[in-house]
Write an enzyme that holds these catalytic residues in place. Structure first.
Site, mmCIF file in Angstrom:
data_model
loop_
_atom_site.group_PDB
_atom_site.id
_atom_site.type_symbol
_atom_site.label_atom_id
_atom_site.label_comp_id
_atom_site.label_asym_id
_atom_site.label_seq_id
_atom_site.Cartn_x
_atom_site.Cartn_y
_atom_site.Cartn_z
ATOM 1 N N ASP A 108 -20.933 -9.437 50.317
ATOM 2 C CA ASP A 108 -20.872 -8.524 49.202
ATOM 3 C C ASP A 108 -21.746 -9.069 48.325
ATOM 4 O OD1 ASP A 108 -21.945 -6.205 48.090
ATOM 5 O OD2 ASP A 108 -20.272 -5.167 47.719
ATOM 6 N N SER A 469 -19.827 -44.162 10.057
ATOM 7 C CA SER A 469 -18.452 -44.502 10.065
ATOM 8 C C SER A 469 -17.697 -46.130 10.286
ATOM 9 C CB SER A 469 -18.571 -44.090 11.307
ATOM 10 O OG SER A 469 -18.865 -44.427 12.930
ATOM 11 N N SER A 539 -23.053 -43.549 20.511
ATOM 12 C CA SER A 539 -23.442 -42.691 21.599
ATOM 13 C C SER A 539 -21.972 -41.305 21.772
ATOM 14 C CB SER A 539 -22.724 -43.523 22.580
ATOM 15 O OG SER A 539 -21.575 -44.605 21.968
#
Lengths: 630, 301
Positions: A108, A469, A539
């Site tokens: 169902d 960074s 990345s």
């Protein structure tokens, strides 16, 4: 069902049970078309409702029912409705009923577009679909979608249940028109049978008993057709397929291959071959706990013993020698996407067939299929519940049949390597020939020779971290040091590569994946040339770094996490990018409105806070020496 | 001769396939053996799946210490007869605290002696897959549960976040500490179970057959006084009635039905004209609406 008070009646009943077959079917159609009422009616008319359930139903009908004094059969199924509000019943529910001829398992499934994956789940094991159509409304968008998904999942038999026929005065012309529309709509869907039935789920017309209100209809009732439709012959006549699940070796004298016949039949003495190796043998015994069998058929779980000691392990297949499956590592498939995370070409997944597994990547999304219009559209990714036609390549070959020929051996699921979630399901269309024609060119001089010539170990030093960074600064310092020491190296810098090799790529998730894939391939060539390759790339996605790592050999990929907190990077902002991104002038900026997935276990972890570039270089050098790269 | 498989043969094959998948894919499976008719069928299927080898996993019974005496006797005889590796686990903390269904109610008793005990046992032995005999026709939350039901490191079930289950391809991957509950007879109904027991001649606990037994009427159910730990309330008395059980569990929580069915044939006949669903005989499901789903989220089978 009769009461069985005498032993004779019970005996004949049990004999009947031995003949009874199992049909799995699916009900679909919009909620308003009367799906719940129809299932309730089937359960009620086949006496599958117990007294305590019926008492509860009568109570609820008085309270909630929408059909006056009658029992509201929809409530039998709608126990789930309340939960729907809590968002649980977006799922398939399985219901069971049986008659003297068949047992039925009904999936169902919910009707809405956002639950396409749940309908696909229900359809994957069904042999027939009951598509409900409201006689007053005719074919709707949902009817089209459900019929398409049923055909995509390989359901061969359709019942078009034209419901609420009582509300259109049992009018034959309406029935004929809907039947005609349905046939036109599904003309290309390759169904083996389409059976239209005019019915009223509420009053029971043509559900289990023929209707007295439609003299013009001579066809079967819904239950009558469900009880007699032939759906198994094709699978028995298909060529023999036996995916090996488990090798049984209780002692030195017995070696049996346990599995379930995916198609065809097998007898002792039949010749077979191992699909992947092509090695031939003969079936010696079909072993079961009930004794050896003279024959086993599609669907049966048995253990085969062969005449010869040949190598067969889980994931391989025993097959008919005259009609073998494909064995290939590249193939085209229709994929239904299950995950909230979109499917991006280039990523790797674990592919699982019934018994085999392989690492696979989706190389190319050829087109997306609109499930409402069946149109093919260009697309760069697949979102949740979308269907697309893709080219895949596996790291090792798998044995399969086209899904249209065999649903058991032509299907697979895709599993996310990190979360283990089931993210997609696929149906193989055909093998891609280039897999067998493009062979690797064997190279005369190996990469180790080239690295030895330079007196070094070739590797990719992969610097990942936020923009600003310090990745490039540290990589540049390291390269100078390498030059002084007489090493041969090269640098691939994210910004620089984007000016050349990857100038056609933007910053959407799809393009970022492709960006990394290309850089990975280039790095691999550099390593093949014996170079120490420094890659300085944001990345941001774990899966892509994993992708590059998988392209290289063990130990060649060194992940270096340049770990500078976001606040620090945004403060440094050497290129003024953070200021723009925070003002919304740059979209998809890592750390601002696009995520950075930090490495969980980097090979080298450089925490930059409070350290000078020279100090960081020293830490890095020591770590590389410890790994034998310097 | 028809080549088509009967519905019971298809259900049998599906269950055998599932047993083999788990044995091939998991490091340390276990089968939860609860002694009832569904467990008897499950055990029979496990033997079939690996014949002529023995099942490559042990069996675990979580003993609440309140099972019918005849169940324990049957359990020990079965393990001996088949030579299977049977682990019996009792929640000693619960025993020390004197947890019992009379004073603490079925909810607390079941949670501590069954759900928590099961978690203890799975953790203790580090099982990463556990077979159970649950069926989808038993209860609404079962109807929606997968055959391979993923559990987090706390053994919890998240009904909103189930893995899609396509074809016969099962995602068998779990991280450390996570596990899978596997239900090979998900698609069987109560009637299928009885027919299969009859056709395959599978031994079951004698409590399923009608016999004169000492019962007390309490909360609208017939409870069998199986030992002296059950005290009678004022006005209650035991009387000997011809009764049998449709399901088995802790005796103070399991209602008997009046019946004369003392053979398998008679039971199947009775089943075919049965007017109430089997879980009506279980107190545990009646405690509150949605109680099964709640228990399962906490790690119940």
């Amino acid at each position: 069902m009769n009461t069985l008070e005498t032993p004779v009646a019970l005996k004949s009943f049990l004999a009947e049970q031995e003949q009874k077959t199992l049909l799995r079917f699916l009900t679909c159609g919009s909620v308003d078309d009367g799906k719940s009422t129809l299932i309730g009616r089937l359960l009620y008319d086949t006496k599958l409702i117990y007294e305590d359930q019926l008492a509860a139903l009568e109570n609820e009908s008085r309270k909630w029912g929408t059909v006056g004094e009658d029992i509201d059969l929809a409530l039998l199924v709608d126990g789930l409705e309340a939960e729907r509000e809590q968002g649980i019943t977006i799922d398939v529910a399985y219901r069971f009923f049986s008659t003297s001829r068949r047992k039925f398992i009904v999936a169902d499934t919910p009707g809405h577009e956002q639950y396409t994956r749940n309908m696909a789940t229900g359809a994957s094991t069904a042999d027939l679909a009951v598509v409900l159509v409201d006689a007053r409304k005719g074919i709707l968008t949902q009817t089209r979608r459900h019929t398409f998904i049923a055909s995509l999942l390989g359901i061969r038999h359709i019942i078009v249940a034209i419901n609420k026929i009582d509300l259109v005065n049992y009018d034959r012309t309406i029935f004929d028109q809907i039947n005609e529309d349905f046939r036109a709509m599904s003309a290309d869907m390759n169904f083996a049978s389409i059976t239209p039935i005019p019915l009223s789920a509420r009053y029971g017309d043509n559900v289990t008993a023929p209707s007295p209100n439609m003299d013009w209809y001579n066809g079967p009732t819904l239950l009558g057709h469900l009880e007699t439709v032939d759906f198994e012959d094709e699978r028995l006549e298909s060529p023999f397929r036996f995916p090996v699940q488990y090798v049984l070796r209780p002692d030195l004298n017995f070696r049996g291959f346990a599995g379930t016949l995916a198609a065809g039949t097998v007898k002792p003495g039949d010749p077979v071959v191992v699909a992947k190796s092509g090695k031939p043998s003969t079936v010696k015994r079909i072993v079961t706990m009930d004794g050896d069998l003279d024959m086993a058929v599609e669907g049966q779980a048995v253990t085969l013993v062969l005449e010869d000691e040949i190598e067969v392990s889980r994931g391989n297949m025993l097959v008919a020698p005259a009609d073998r499956p494909e064995v290939a590592d590249q193939f085209a498939a229709n994929i239904v996407w299950f995950s909230e995370e979109p499917m991006l070409p280039g990523r790797q997944f674990i592919l699982r067939t019934e018994t085999d597994r392989a690492t696979v990547s989706i190389n190319d999304l050829r087109y997306r299929i609109d499930v409402n219009s069946f149109a093919h559209e260009a697309a760069k990714s697949l979102e949740l519940n979308e269907v697309g036609y893709c080219h895949l390549s596996a790291q090792s070959p798998i044995a399969f049949d086209p899904y249209a020929d065999n649903r058991a051996t032509g299907a697979f699921i895709l599993i996310d390597r990190l979360t283990n979630a089931t993210v997609g399901a696929g149906m193989i269309v055909h093998a891609l020939r280039r897999a067998s024609n493009v062979h690797w060119q064997a190279l005369d001089i190996g990469k180790k020779t080239k690295a030895d010539q330079k007196g070094q170990t070739a590797a990719v030093l992969w610097f990942t971290g936020l923009s600003g960074s310090g990745k490039s600064t540290i990589a540049n310092l390291l390269e100078k040091k390498l030059l002084v020491e007489g090493r041969h190296s090269t640098i691939l810098d994210g910004d620089n590569v984007r000016h050349g090799l990857n100038r056609d790529l933007g910053f959407t998730d799809e393009d970022r994946v492709e960006n990394i894939r290309r850089v990975g391939e280039v790095s691999k060539l550099m390593v093949d040339a014996g170079l120490i390759t420094l890659v300085s790339f944001i990345s941001p996605f774990r899966a892509e770094r994993q992708l590059v790592s998988d392209m290289l050999e063990e130990g060649e990929f060194v992940e270096i996490f340049v770990d500078t907190p976001f606040e620090e990077c945004a403060k440094r902002d050497p290129k003024g990018l953070y200021a723009k991104a925070l003002k919304g002038e740059i979209k998809n900026f890592t750390g601002v409105d696009s995520p950075y997935e930090a490495p969980e276990h980097p090979d080298i972890h450089l925490q930059t806070s409070g350290k000078s570039p020279e100090e960081l270089l020293e830490i890095l050098e020591n770590a590389l020496r410890a790994k034998g790269i310097l | 001769m028809s080549q088509k498989l009967s519905h019971l043969k298809r259900l049998e094959a599906e269950a055998i396939h599932i047993f083999r998948e788990v044995a091939a894919s998991f490091e340390k499976p276990v089968m939860l053996y609860s002694i009832g008719k569904d467990s008897s069928v499950l055990l029979h299927l496990a033997l079939k799946a690996f014949y002529p080898a023995p099942p490559p996993f042990p069996f675990l019974h979580v003993d609440t210490t309140w099972k019918f005496q005849e169940m324990i006797q049957f359990r020990d005889e079965t393990a001996k007869r088949l030579g299977i590796d049977l682990i019996v686990h009792i929640n000693q903390d619960g025993v020390d605290q004197g947890i019992n269904p009379f004073e603490h109610g079925s909810n607390t008793h079941t949670h501590i002696m069954k759900t928590a005990a099961l978690r203890q046992a799975l953790d203790k032995y580090g099982f990463d897959a556990a077979f159970g005999g649950a069926r989808r026709d038993e209860e609404k939350s079962r109807a929606k549960e997968r055959i391979f039901s993923f559990r987090d490191a706390q053994h919890g079930w998240d009904p909103k976040n189930q893995r899609p289950e396509m074809w016969k391809i099962f995602n068998t991957r779990v991280a450390r500490g996570e596990s899978i509950r596997v239900f090979p007879i998900s698609n069987w109904t109560e009637l299928d179970i009885w027919q299969y027991i009859l056709l395959e001649d599978i031994p079951i606990v004698p409590l399923y057959f009608a016999k004169k037994r000492p019962v007390v009427e309490r909360d609208g159910m017939l409870i069998m006084k199986d030992d002296e730990r059950m005290k009678l309330n004022p006005g209650e008395e035991t009387r000997d009635e011809m009764v049998r059980f449709r399901t088995l569990g802790c005796y103070p929580l399991t209602g008997a039905i009046e019946s004369d069915a003392d053979t398998l044939e008679a039971i199947v006949s009775e089943m075919l004209i049965a007017r109430t669903s089997e879980r009506q005989g279980r107190l545990i499901d009646r405690d509150e609406a949605g109680s099964m789903e709640k228990k399962k989220r906490e790690g119940y089978f």
